[in-house]
Design a protein around this motif. Sequence first.
Motif, PDB file in Angstrom:
ATOM      1  N   PHE A  64      -1.888  -5.281  -0.176  1.00  0.00           N
ATOM      2  CA  PHE A  64      -2.211  -5.934   1.094  1.00  0.00           C
ATOM      3  C   PHE A  64      -0.940  -6.251   1.869  1.00  0.00           C
ATOM      4  O   PHE A  64      -0.868  -6.053   3.094  1.00  0.00           O
ATOM      5  N   MET A  65       0.085  -6.763   1.158  1.00  0.00           N
ATOM      6  CA  MET A  65       1.360  -7.063   1.810  1.00  0.00           C
ATOM      7  C   MET A  65       2.011  -5.806   2.382  1.00  0.00           C
ATOM      8  O   MET A  65       2.559  -5.823   3.492  1.00  0.00           O
ATOM      9  N   LEU A  66       1.940  -4.717   1.629  1.00  0.00           N
ATOM     10  CA  LEU A  66       2.512  -3.461   2.112  1.00  0.00           C
ATOM     11  C   LEU A  66       1.760  -2.952   3.338  1.00  0.00           C
ATOM     12  O   LEU A  66       2.380  -2.414   4.265  1.00  0.00           O
ATOM     13  N   LEU A  67       0.441  -3.123   3.344  1.00  0.00           N
ATOM     14  CA  LEU A  67      -0.345  -2.744   4.513  1.00  0.00           C
ATOM     15  C   LEU A  67       0.059  -3.563   5.734  1.00  0.00           C
ATOM     16  O   LEU A  67       0.155  -3.040   6.850  1.00  0.00           O
ATOM     17  N   ILE A  88       3.490   5.542   7.203  1.00  0.00           N
ATOM     18  CA  ILE A  88       3.522   5.432   5.746  1.00  0.00           C
ATOM     19  C   ILE A  88       2.118   5.330   5.160  1.00  0.00           C
ATOM     20  O   ILE A  88       1.826   5.909   4.109  1.00  0.00           O
ATOM     21  N   VAL A  89       1.248   4.618   5.874  1.00  0.00           N
ATOM     22  CA  VAL A  89      -0.101   4.360   5.369  1.00  0.00           C
ATOM     23  C   VAL A  89      -0.898   5.658   5.241  1.00  0.00           C
ATOM     24  O   VAL A  89      -0.855   6.517   6.129  1.00  0.00           O
ATOM     25  N   PHE A  90      -1.605   5.784   4.117  1.00  0.00           N
ATOM     26  CA  PHE A  90      -2.442   6.950   3.812  1.00  0.00           C
ATOM     27  C   PHE A  90      -1.654   8.254   3.767  1.00  0.00           C
ATOM     28  O   PHE A  90      -2.134   9.305   4.201  1.00  0.00           O
ATOM     29  N   THR A  91      -0.432   8.157   3.250  1.00  0.00           N
ATOM     30  CA  THR A  91       0.385   9.343   3.003  1.00  0.00           C
ATOM     31  C   THR A  91       0.996   9.221   1.607  1.00  0.00           C
ATOM     32  O   THR A  91       0.964   8.142   0.989  1.00  0.00           O
ATOM     33  N   LEU A  92       1.576  10.309   1.121  1.00  0.00           N
ATOM     34  CA  LEU A  92       2.225  10.274  -0.185  1.00  0.00           C
ATOM     35  C   LEU A  92       3.432   9.338  -0.153  1.00  0.00           C
ATOM     36  O   LEU A  92       3.779   8.729  -1.173  1.00  0.00           O
ATOM     37  N   ALA A  93       4.059   9.197   1.009  1.00  0.00           N
ATOM     38  CA  ALA A  93       5.174   8.255   1.142  1.00  0.00           C
ATOM     39  C   ALA A  93       4.712   6.830   0.862  1.00  0.00           C
ATOM     40  O   ALA A  93       5.459   6.023   0.287  1.00  0.00           O
ATOM     41  N   GLY A  94       3.490   6.507   1.242  1.00  0.00           N
ATOM     42  CA  GLY A  94       2.938   5.188   0.943  1.00  0.00           C
ATOM     43  C   GLY A  94       2.805   4.965  -0.550  1.00  0.00           C
ATOM     44  O   GLY A  94       3.083   3.868  -1.065  1.00  0.00           O
ATOM     45  N   ALA A  95       2.392   6.010  -1.264  1.00  0.00           N
ATOM     46  CA  ALA A  95       2.292   5.916  -2.720  1.00  0.00           C
ATOM     47  C   ALA A  95       3.671   5.700  -3.346  1.00  0.00           C
ATOM     48  O   ALA A  95       3.819   4.946  -4.314  1.00  0.00           O
ATOM     49  N   ALA A 171      -1.995   3.904   0.248  1.00  0.00           N
ATOM     50  CA  ALA A 171      -2.012   5.372   0.353  1.00  0.00           C
ATOM     51  C   ALA A 171      -3.425   5.936   0.362  1.00  0.00           C
ATOM     52  O   ALA A 171      -3.641   7.078   0.772  1.00  0.00           O
ATOM     53  N   GLY A 172      -4.392   5.143  -0.114  1.00  0.00           N
ATOM     54  CA  GLY A 172      -5.766   5.622  -0.163  1.00  0.00           C
ATOM     55  C   GLY A 172      -5.981   6.634  -1.279  1.00  0.00           C
ATOM     56  O   GLY A 172      -5.083   6.922  -2.073  1.00  0.00           O
ATOM     57  N   ASN A 173      -7.179   7.169  -1.323  1.00  0.00           N
ATOM     58  CA  ASN A 173      -7.527   8.175  -2.339  1.00  0.00           C
ATOM     59  C   ASN A 173      -7.919   9.469  -1.630  1.00  0.00           C
ATOM     60  O   ASN A 173      -9.088   9.741  -1.392  1.00  0.00           O
ATOM     61  N   ILE A 174      -6.929  10.261  -1.279  1.00  0.00           N
ATOM     62  CA  ILE A 174      -7.171  11.530  -0.578  1.00  0.00           C
ATOM     63  C   ILE A 174      -6.863  12.667  -1.550  1.00  0.00           C
ATOM     64  O   ILE A 174      -5.692  12.924  -1.860  1.00  0.00           O
ATOM     65  N   PRO A 175      -7.888  13.335  -2.086  1.00  0.00           N
ATOM     66  CA  PRO A 175      -7.658  14.417  -3.058  1.00  0.00           C
ATOM     67  C   PRO A 175      -6.711  15.470  -2.513  1.00  0.00           C
ATOM     68  O   PRO A 175      -6.854  15.934  -1.382  1.00  0.00           O
ATOM     69  N   GLY A 176      -5.720  15.814  -3.330  1.00  0.00           N
ATOM     70  CA  GLY A 176      -4.755  16.822  -2.939  1.00  0.00           C
ATOM     71  C   GLY A 176      -3.608  16.299  -2.108  1.00  0.00           C
ATOM     72  O   GLY A 176      -2.635  17.012  -1.869  1.00  0.00           O
ATOM     73  N   LYS A 177      -3.689  15.030  -1.653  1.00  0.00           N
ATOM     74  CA  LYS A 177      -2.640  14.466  -0.808  1.00  0.00           C
ATOM     75  C   LYS A 177      -2.072  13.170  -1.380  1.00  0.00           C
ATOM     76  O   LYS A 177      -0.856  13.015  -1.483  1.00  0.00           O
ATOM     77  N   THR A 178      -2.931  12.229  -1.720  1.00  0.00           N
ATOM     78  CA  THR A 178      -2.449  10.942  -2.252  1.00  0.00           C
ATOM     79  C   THR A 178      -3.120  10.550  -3.568  1.00  0.00           C
ATOM     80  O   THR A 178      -2.845   9.471  -4.083  1.00  0.00           O
TER      81      THR A 178
END
Length: 233
Positions: A64-67, A88-95, A171-178
């Motif tokens: 939550f803080m990172l968001l 950064i959000v919802f990308t591999l960089a966010g992870a 980063a979310g849960n995006i198959p193949g991306k995050t």
Amino acid sequence: MSLMDFSFIPIILSLKVAFAAVIIVTCTSIPLAGLMAKREFLGKDVVESIITLPLVLPPSVIGFMLLFVFGKNGPVGKLLEQWFHTRIVFTLAGAVVAAAVVALPLMYQSVKVAMENVDPNLEKAARTLGAKELRIFFTITLPLAWNGIVAGLVLAFARSLGEFGATLMIAGNIPGKTQTMPLAIYFANESGDTRQASILVIIMTVFSFMVIYGLNRWGKGSQKDRKGGGDHA
């Protein structure tokens, strides 16, 4: 499900995230540990508490803080969007950011303890010979703290590989991306794909065991080498 149906993408993504996070953690924790181990200043306890806070905070709170920080309207997220047209959000960089934040305290604590155990008389002797602080740090402190640095690297890598909660939020849960291994395990189980989840669980368990076992063996070997060197002296 055959081996051909098994997806290796979460494993590859997890390794990418872990390696990138360890690089960030290494570049951050070593100077931080050196400063905190060798210097006294006002507010030192507060700074150290902030550094180690991710050890006790729930991953969802960290996420939550990172968001808040890296989100579209967050202070850092807004600057990244305006200046670099990236997010950064919802990308591999966010992870990677999430993994680095949760792994930093482990690396920091390990390196700090190792640096505190370096004999200060060796550093004082170097100063009397005219060595500058930076040279002392790189030629005396770092080499003598090497065991702690390696232990911190291994623990940080393992922690980065297993990060779940903060990663899911930023980063979310995006198959193949995050979708890293922990996320893939959770959502595979939720969808009833227990075969995929079981294989990933076995891979992570075996890897984690090998990391801890290897670290313990390496630590015992280092202790024997030091004792042998002391006896020889």
